[in-house]
Design an enzyme around this catalytic site. Structure first.
Site, mmCIF file in Angstrom:
data_model
loop_
_atom_site.group_PDB
_atom_site.id
_atom_site.type_symbol
_atom_site.label_atom_id
_atom_site.label_comp_id
_atom_site.label_asym_id
_atom_site.label_seq_id
_atom_site.Cartn_x
_atom_site.Cartn_y
_atom_site.Cartn_z
ATOM 1 N N LYS A 52 2.813 2.963 7.003
ATOM 2 C CA LYS A 52 3.925 2.884 6.044
ATOM 3 C C LYS A 52 5.046 3.826 6.480
ATOM 4 O O LYS A 52 6.234 3.474 6.439
ATOM 5 C CB LYS A 52 3.425 3.200 4.628
ATOM 6 C CG LYS A 52 2.586 2.062 4.059
ATOM 7 C CD LYS A 52 1.831 2.378 2.777
ATOM 8 C CE LYS A 52 0.905 1.183 2.454
ATOM 9 N NZ LYS A 52 0.086 1.347 1.261
ATOM 10 N N GLN A 96 -1.217 6.091 -2.637
ATOM 11 C CA GLN A 96 -2.210 5.287 -1.925
ATOM 12 C C GLN A 96 -3.543 5.251 -2.681
ATOM 13 O O GLN A 96 -4.052 6.281 -3.106
ATOM 14 C CB GLN A 96 -2.400 5.857 -0.499
ATOM 15 C CG GLN A 96 -3.267 5.022 0.413
ATOM 16 C CD GLN A 96 -2.670 3.659 0.756
ATOM 17 O OE1 GLN A 96 -1.463 3.474 0.786
ATOM 18 N NE2 GLN A 96 -3.527 2.693 1.007
ATOM 19 N N ASP A 119 5.070 -0.649 -5.303
ATOM 20 C CA ASP A 119 3.839 -1.434 -5.180
ATOM 21 C C ASP A 119 3.824 -2.562 -6.222
ATOM 22 O O ASP A 119 2.998 -3.477 -6.120
ATOM 23 C CB ASP A 119 2.615 -0.545 -5.457
ATOM 24 C CG ASP A 119 1.952 -0.012 -4.197
ATOM 25 O OD1 ASP A 119 1.920 -0.751 -3.195
ATOM 26 O OD2 ASP A 119 1.468 1.136 -4.228
#
Ligand code: GUN
Length: 281
Positions: A52, A96, A119
């Site tokens: 990422k 995460q 997200d």
């Protein structure tokens, strides 16, 4: 023999477009930033987070990494998220998963400002996806839609079968296919006669998490087969949910693993981050 849908090709094209959009923001004096939080020492998470960060670098987005110890408390993590919610340099916040057991994932995800939730896990953004009116895209399903578009595969009027009902993939996938006028069915572990259902699919999305779950006898001749699986087989090799070698002979299009859906997920996270900065502009 199926045509291969390459996530690498689609992802590279999309990242070129994102690079231009970040440049256009910079020219207006607007920076773009993504905060990435990782708690503990999960090695798979470390790989994802590094990828990422690399993606951010590639398109000119600043990444801010917060690598916290396994012992971090829920309260400490909430304090950090509160700071990031109020930090103007940060357009997107990504925590995460999985988090250590003593931290309630739901509490954390619900505390991220929905306007920075790249997200698209916050219930507010999930609701937007449900009503088909959204800023942030669910990354993996949106990556799949992007691949279908790139290969001129029309969804309208097609029978779409999604195997898997997770909040991250199965459910939002169904919503995006529905938005494009697909006739959508979600199958799962309790589905009776799964093979009967999958055989009716013009577009089959496998998001089960079991290696070689989808065999050729479950696939209609000429179907488009999308493999979301990321499994390790007995030899430790990365493989999907679909028996690629046999299904490839029957499908019209197929995504490989690796090199299919995987590369698209991070690219769509970057898309969401750029969208957030554009909204700020
Ligand atoms: N862990 C595995 N996949 C994901 C993802 O898409 N987002 C986050 N935040 N964590 C993950």
């Amino acid at each position: 023999m199926a045509e291969i849908i390459s996530g690498k090709v689609v992802s590279a094209a999309k990242r070129e477009e994102l690079k231009e959009r970040v440049k256009a923001l910079n020219e207006k004096g607007i920076s773009t930033g993504l905060a990435v939080i990782i708690v503990g020492n999960n090695s798979a998470s470390r790989v994802y987070v590094n990828n990422k960060k690399k993606g951010c670098e590639e398109i000119g987005v600043t990444s801010f990494e917060y690598a916290l110890s396994e012992e971090t408390t829920e309260a400490e993590l909430l304090t950090l998220i509160n700071e990031l919610n109020n930090d103007d340099r940060v357009d997107g916040i990504l925590c995460q998963l999985p988090l250590p057991k003593h931290i309630d994932e739901k509490v954390i995800l619900n505390f991220i400002d929905p306007a920075k939730d790249v997200d698209a896990f916050h219930p507010v953004n999930v609701g937007h996806i449900m009503i088909g009116d959204f800023t942030f895209l669910p990354c993996t399903p949106a990556g799949i839609m992007e691949m279908l578009k790139f290969y001129n595969i029309s969804v309208s009027g097609k029978k779409c079968v999604v195997i898997g009902r997770s909040n991250i993939v199965g459910k939002p996938m169904a919503m995006l296919l529905l938005k494009e006028n697909g006739t959508v069915e979600i199958c799962h572990s309790r589905t009776a006669n799964l093979k009967e259902e999958t055989l009716s699919a013009d577009i089959l999305v496998a998001a089960v998490g079991i290696a070689d779950f989808v065999t050729a006898d479950m696939v209609k001749e000429g179907a488009v087969v999308i493999d979301v699986g990321m499994n390790r087989n007995a030899e430790g090799k990365l493989c999907g949910d679909v028996c690629f070698d046999e299904v490839e002979k029957k499908a019209s299009f197929i995504t490989p693993v690796p090199g299919g859906v995987g590369p698209m997920t991070i690219t769509m996270l970057l898309e969401n981050t750029v969208r957030s900065a554009e909204a700020k502009a």
